[in-house]
Design an enzyme around this catalytic site. Structure first.
Site, mmCIF file in Angstrom:
data_model
loop_
_atom_site.group_PDB
_atom_site.id
_atom_site.type_symbol
_atom_site.label_atom_id
_atom_site.label_comp_id
_atom_site.label_asym_id
_atom_site.label_seq_id
_atom_site.Cartn_x
_atom_site.Cartn_y
_atom_site.Cartn_z
ATOM 1 N N ASP A 13 -0.128 -18.758 -38.661
ATOM 2 C CA ASP A 13 -1.112 -18.047 -39.485
ATOM 3 C C ASP A 13 -0.749 -18.094 -40.959
ATOM 4 O O ASP A 13 0.417 -18.255 -41.336
ATOM 5 C CB ASP A 13 -1.253 -16.593 -39.035
ATOM 6 C CG ASP A 13 0.039 -15.788 -39.182
ATOM 7 O OD1 ASP A 13 1.121 -16.329 -38.853
ATOM 8 O OD2 ASP A 13 -0.027 -14.628 -39.620
ATOM 9 N N GLU B 257 2.275 -13.777 -37.651
ATOM 10 C CA GLU B 257 3.500 -13.339 -38.330
ATOM 11 C C GLU B 257 3.180 -12.556 -39.588
ATOM 12 O O GLU B 257 3.862 -11.581 -39.919
ATOM 13 C CB GLU B 257 4.370 -14.562 -38.661
ATOM 14 C CG GLU B 257 5.774 -14.229 -39.153
ATOM 15 C CD GLU B 257 5.877 -14.041 -40.670
ATOM 16 O OE1 GLU B 257 6.935 -13.592 -41.145
ATOM 17 O OE2 GLU B 257 4.893 -14.339 -41.380
#
Length: 408
Positions: A80, A175
């Site tokens: 991400d 994350e």
């Protein structure tokens, strides 16, 4: 064989921003779609046991090519990108042989990467640097890490003369919103130790993170017609302002560095009737960290005492802890990374992470995981950049670490 730059430029075309607001796993569908593409690529280059689970975690194995038993090592990066700035339609540009001057990212909007504001870019004079067009972040955090790991795996597969033990590869979702390790199956991953490639500039080697918590402050006001409000109205907006000003004004991100901790006000939602403040709390020292959590609760108590009623509610929740506690138990994982950098002519820079990585949580889940540089700078914003050579050296570092473990 693709090089690391080609991979990186391909990966950042996919918008994989995570979301603070979503309760799904992963928080955005595009991460799962990207995970499936990475799984296909890992199979194509020859990795074994490739899996992509419903939560978006990608795992794979490069089998050992030696007879003796050495620790199985993992290399991990996250898929991400930060929700802080758009990751849609990233339009990168390669500045060839950077000349040491300001870089105009967007002439039309007068967005300029200035050397007096970001002097670290001067360290890369003469190199090729990937920058944004000023409208989005770049995504080097952490698609540079993904590109480096996969490039290193393909290199090892194509060069069997380089001896290595079992290597595990893992890519995580979410994350950037603190959920990267939430559904990480350490047992399934099967590594004895691991490294995240989620650090900044070339040479960074990090085995210390913040201790981290988040705090939500809810303030209940009372709205009364302003014409007859005396001694009746409680303006939650003003109470919120009071709360903010009761915390130390210099203990904030923009006024701290190194090992200094802080309170960071992320957002304010307020009107007369109700207000909500969202903070993150950070400190390297566990004792000071606990004191900070008590300090923010105490502010709420004092305001409640002043108003003689419970109008402020402070909820604090731990997020992760300083991984140094766990890394120190297996210090050799840092020593090998240090030696590997030296072996490929990189000067190691041991620095504390003023933030967190998946490794923070994983270390406390039984998988010691220090952090290596991925090469980028100015993450989460339009001034993000990554030197091409830094990505190439990060891939080389992964290969060298694998080689050193095989020779232990």
């Amino acid at each position: 064989m693709k090089d690391v730059l080609e991979r990186f430029l391909g990966y950042i075309k996919v918008d994989t921003q995570s979301s603070e607001e979503s309760d799904t796993v992963p928080t955005t569908k595009t991460q799962l779609e990207f995970a499936k593409k990475l799984g296909e690529e890992l199979k194509a280059i020859g990795l074994k046991d490739v899996s992509v689970d419903e939560s978006g975690y990608v795992m794979a194995t490069l089998e050992s090519n030696i007879d003796k038993k050495v620790p199985a090592i993992g290399f991990i990066a996250h898929m991400d990108t930060s929700p802080d700035l758009s990751g849609t339609n990233i339009n990168p540009r390669i500045v060839e042989k950077y000349d040491g001057q300001d870089i105009v990212l967007n002439k039309e909007k007068n967005i300029v990467l200035k050397i007096n504001e970001f002097p670290e870019i001067l360290e890369y004079k003469g190199q090729d640097i990937v920058v944004t067009d000023g409208n989005t972040l770049l995504g080097a955090d952490d698609k540079a890490g993904i590109a480096e790991i996969i490039t290193a795996m393909e290199y090892l597969i194509n060069h069997p003369e380089i001896k290595h033990g079992t290597i595990k590869v893992g890519f995580t979702p979410d994350e950037e919103v603190g959920k990267g390790a939430d559904h990480f199956d350490v047992k399934k991953f099967g590594a004895d130790l691991a490294y995240t490639l989620d650090g900044g500039g070339i040479g960074e080697l990090e085995c210390e993170t913040f201790n981290a918590a988040k705090a939500k402050v809810i303030i209940e006001g009372r709205n009364v017609h302003p014409g007859s409000a005396k001694n009746k109205m409680t303006n939650a907006v003003l109470v919120a302002n009071k709360f903010i000003n009761m915390l130390p004004e210099n203990e904030v991100p923009e006024r701290t560095e190194g090992y200094e901790g802080f309170f960071h006000l992320l957002s304010v939602k307020s009107e007369v009737e109700t207000a909500e403040l969202n903070y993150i709390i950070r400190d390297f020292d566990r004792k000071k960290f606990e004191e900070r959590k008590e300090q923010i609760k105490e502010v709420g108590k004092k305001i409640n005492e002043e108003y003689n009623k419970e109008i402020v509610c402070v909820k604090v929740e731990d997020q992760y802890y300083n991984m140094k506690e766990k890394i120190d138990e297996v210090k050799y994982v840092v020593d090998i990374a240090y030696d590997a950098m030296k072996a490929i002519d990189i000067e190691p820079i041991l620095v504390p992470i003023r933030g967190g990585t998946d490794g923070s949580r994983l270390s406390f889940m039984g998988l010691p995981t220090p952090n290596l540089f991925a090469g980028g700078h100015n993450f989460h914003g339009r001034f993000e950049f990554v030197p091409v050579l830094s990505m190439e050296k990060a891939a080389e570092l992964v290969v060298k670490i694998a080689e050193l473990y095989a020779n232990r």
